[in-house]
Design a protein around this motif. Structure first.
Motif, PDB file in Angstrom:
ATOM      1  N   LYS A 326       4.008   8.103  -3.192  1.00  0.00           N
ATOM      2  CA  LYS A 326       2.920   7.328  -2.567  1.00  0.00           C
ATOM      3  C   LYS A 326       3.211   5.838  -2.661  1.00  0.00           C
ATOM      4  O   LYS A 326       2.968   5.078  -1.732  1.00  0.00           O
ATOM      5  N   LYS A 330       4.123   3.108   0.607  1.00  0.00           N
ATOM      6  CA  LYS A 330       3.379   1.885   0.948  1.00  0.00           C
ATOM      7  C   LYS A 330       4.159   0.621   0.592  1.00  0.00           C
ATOM      8  O   LYS A 330       3.646  -0.478   0.740  1.00  0.00           O
ATOM      9  N   ASN A 331       5.387   0.807   0.120  1.00  0.00           N
ATOM     10  CA  ASN A 331       6.233  -0.316  -0.297  1.00  0.00           C
ATOM     11  C   ASN A 331       5.494  -1.253  -1.271  1.00  0.00           C
ATOM     12  O   ASN A 331       5.467  -2.473  -1.105  1.00  0.00           O
ATOM     13  N   ILE A 332       4.856  -0.653  -2.257  1.00  0.00           N
ATOM     14  CA  ILE A 332       4.106  -1.446  -3.227  1.00  0.00           C
ATOM     15  C   ILE A 332       5.019  -1.891  -4.351  1.00  0.00           C
ATOM     16  O   ILE A 332       5.850  -1.112  -4.846  1.00  0.00           O
ATOM     17  N   GLN A 368      -3.004  -2.490   0.186  1.00  0.00           N
ATOM     18  CA  GLN A 368      -2.344  -2.368   1.483  1.00  0.00           C
ATOM     19  C   GLN A 368      -0.828  -2.304   1.328  1.00  0.00           C
ATOM     20  O   GLN A 368      -0.302  -2.554   0.249  1.00  0.00           O
ATOM     21  N   LYS A 369      -0.181  -2.051   2.431  1.00  0.00           N
ATOM     22  CA  LYS A 369       1.289  -2.008   2.453  1.00  0.00           C
ATOM     23  C   LYS A 369       1.839  -3.318   1.890  1.00  0.00           C
ATOM     24  O   LYS A 369       1.233  -4.385   2.102  1.00  0.00           O
ATOM     25  N   ASP A 370       2.936  -3.243   1.171  1.00  0.00           N
ATOM     26  CA  ASP A 370       3.620  -4.407   0.597  1.00  0.00           C
ATOM     27  C   ASP A 370       2.807  -5.143  -0.475  1.00  0.00           C
ATOM     28  O   ASP A 370       3.113  -6.274  -0.835  1.00  0.00           O
TER      29      ASP A 370
END
Lengths: 457, 137
Positions: A326, A330-332, A368-370
């Motif tokens: 996950k 989301k590139n977290i 959110q993404k990033d």
């Protein structure tokens, strides 16, 4: 009061009266000191011709009596509690009775009806009203009145010689029978009025105290009943969710098999509909899971043997491992700050897993993404802290207090993630509380949220 | 070589059916039993290549007892021929709570080879079944 009444219930009113009896004894030490000092000052400094010897003898008698009282007080305390309660009423009566006699003697030696010491009778009326029943207080007051009248008459008719303190009262007022009568009248009426006022106030207070006790009992009962109801509710929830789980699992399993074509070819439309159904049953299953977790947190204090020493750093690592997909999707940016030494906490491992899973899952879900998530583990002298911070959507300040409510979902959370049970934080809070910990949320709308969980060491 | 035979012991016929479909589609032969007792009997008679076992049946822990019985070290055990059959245990979501074991570390404590969670994901099931059957051979 029956002796088998639990101590906690019989105490409040009774215990306070007993304390006042003791306070009465203490007061008597002060009285003795007061009599000695004032009479000595009056005699040697103010040069008032008091009969010093009899006054000091009275003071000595009071002192002696007080020693007897204190010994008796300790003695009855030793025998038995129920007897102590019974004795204390009699004991108070006896003390007041003796004090009246001492007081009337003092009045006699300081000038009879004209003596300023006579005002002290009012004190004893008030003490009697506090310590005794209303009836006993009136009886005691009447006894005092009788003593004053007898003293006045006896001095008036000269059976007892009147002690004339010339420095205070140069004129012999005992010749003036009208003054004597009016002085007696006002003295007696002020005693009775004091008795009336003091008893009615004391009665009021006593009544209130009894009401408070009853109220306290009622509240305790209601609290216990509420606790029982809550446990019943939890048990019911547990049973219901258990019952729901099996058929839901079966439906979901069958749908999966159909969707993957094991029951034969299906049309695209049918596949889509099955996927939708699966999503709904999936939500129900997560609801069932959350409800079970929620009920677990409500089952009261964990048993000692279920708890284990768990390294928080390891537990965080394990939870993150399960969520790595996950997070990647989301590139977290994930930062985990742990201590070099393992931070060990005594907890039920499953409870810690549920807490961490929910907290980190929330952070991932609402970032959110990033975005970025930071997890800090640290320990102080008396606490172990886990801090999960994200750069997500945040919580509106009006919602901060509501997010721990069962099924509550903030509107911005619903906008981001349609499916959610609204139980995650309630579960976390219950489990944290179950282990004596605390949870705190700091959030700014649109900027991010920090949830801090702390456990006592 | 004959198709591998799998015994499913589960009292929920729908779960059995949901597993049977993908397994049979992948050339496994499926036998089923709807209670622990019947399961033990079929295990002894059929000596399958794999047993898929549900934890909660008539009682909450019936599956455990079946597993212990099958793995009994007792020389006179009726199931001594079943000792080597791999077991895949089915648990429902959050059911593992309170069972503090893992198949790697606590094999002696709970003698099963792997777990699969309900609801059954066919892909997951097939992967685990394939691994266990291959390892056995």
């Amino acid at each position: 009061m029956s002796p088998d009444t639990p101590v906690s219930e019989r105490t409040l009113v009774e215990e306070e009266l007993i304390e006042r009896v003791f306070w009465f004894i203490t007061l008597r030490w002060i009285t003795v000191a007061g009599i000695c000092t004032t009479s000595l000052i009056a005699y040697f400094i103010l040069n008032i011709g008091l009969p010093l010897i009899p006054i000091l003898i009275i003071a000595a008698c009071i002192l002696l009596f007080n020693f007897v009282c204190i010994t008796y007080h300790h003695y009855i305390k030793c025998i038995s509690y129920s007897q102590y309660i019974k004795s204390h009423q009699r004991f108070a009566n006896l003390q007041i009775f003796t004090d009246w006699i001492a007081l009337v003697l003092l009045v006699h030696y300081t000038g009879g009806i004209e003596s300023p010491v006579i005002f002290y009778f009012i004190f004893h009326v008030i003490i009697a009203a506090i310590l005794l029943s209303g009836k006993a207080c009136y009886l005691q007051t009447s006894f005092a009145v009788l003593l004053i009248i007898s003293l006045s008459i006896l001095e008036y008719v000269n059976i007892i010689p009147h002690v004339q303190i010339k420095e205070l009262f140069p004129n012999i007022i005992y010749d003036n029978s009208l003054y004597l009568l009016s002085a007696l009248f006002f003295c007696i009426t002020s005693l009775y009025v004091s008795a009336y006022l003091a008893t009615s106030i004391a009665n009021q207070i006593m009544k209130r105290e009894k009401e408070i006790i009853i109220l306290k009992d009622n509240i305790t009962d209601a609290y216990q009943a509420l606790g029982k109801k809550d446990r019943e509710k939890s048990e019911f929830t547990y049973k219901v969710t258990h019952e729901l789980r099996a058929p839901l699992s079966a439906i979901q399993s069958l749908l999966k098999s159909i969707e993957e074509g094991y029951a034969g070819e299906i049309s695209e439309k049918a596949k889509e509909l099955i996927l939708r159904s699966e999503k709904r049953t999936g939500f129900l299953l997560s609801l069932v899971k959350d409800l079970l977790d929620l009920v677990t947190g409500k089952t009261g204090k964990p048993r000692e043997r279920d708890s284990k020493s768990v390294d928080i750093n390891e537990a965080v690592k394990r939870t993150l491992h399960l969520m790595q997909e996950k997070v990647k999707a989301k590139n977290i940016k994930l930062t985990v700050n742990t201590t070099e030494q393992p931070v060990c906490l005594n907890i039920i491992p499953d409870d810690l897993d549920i807490i961490l899973t929910n907290l980190i899952d929330n952070a991932v879900k609402y970032t959110q993404k990033d975005g970025a998530i930071t997890i800090n583990n640290y320990s102080t002298d008396d606490k172990i802290m886990i801090e999960v911070s994200d750069t997500g959507i945040g919580v509106h300040k009006d919602d901060v207090n509501k997010i721990f409510d069962e099924f509550y979902r903030a509107s911005n959370a619903k906008a981001v993630e349609l499916d959610g049970t609204g139980l995650g934080l309630t579960i976390v809070k219950n489990l944290v509380k179950r282990h004596g910990g605390n949870i705190d949320v700091n959030s700014e709308l649109g900027k991010g949220t920090t949830v801090t969980v702390s456990f006592p060491v | 070589m004959a198709n591998p035979r799998i015994l499913i012991i589960d009292d929920d016929p729908d779960i059995v059916e949901a597993m049977r479909m993908p397994l049979e589609a992948n050339d496994y032969e499926v036998i089923s039993a709807n209670c622990g007792k019947e399961g033990l009997q079929k295990a002894r008679e059929e000596i399958p290549d794999l047993i898929i076992l549900d934890v909660m049946m008539e009682t909450d822990t019936e599956g455990f007892h079946v597993a212990y019985e099958l793995r009994s070290e007792n020389q006179d055990s009726e199931y001594k021929n079943c000792r080597k059959i791999p077991i895949l245990m089915i648990t429902a979501i959050s059911q593992k709570k309170g069972m503090s074991f893992s198949p790697e570390k606590d094999e002696a404590f709970l003698p099963v080879n792997d777990f699969i969670e309900k609801p059954i994901q066919p892909k997951d099931l097939l992967k685990k079944v394939a691994e266990l059957v291959v390892n056995k051979e």
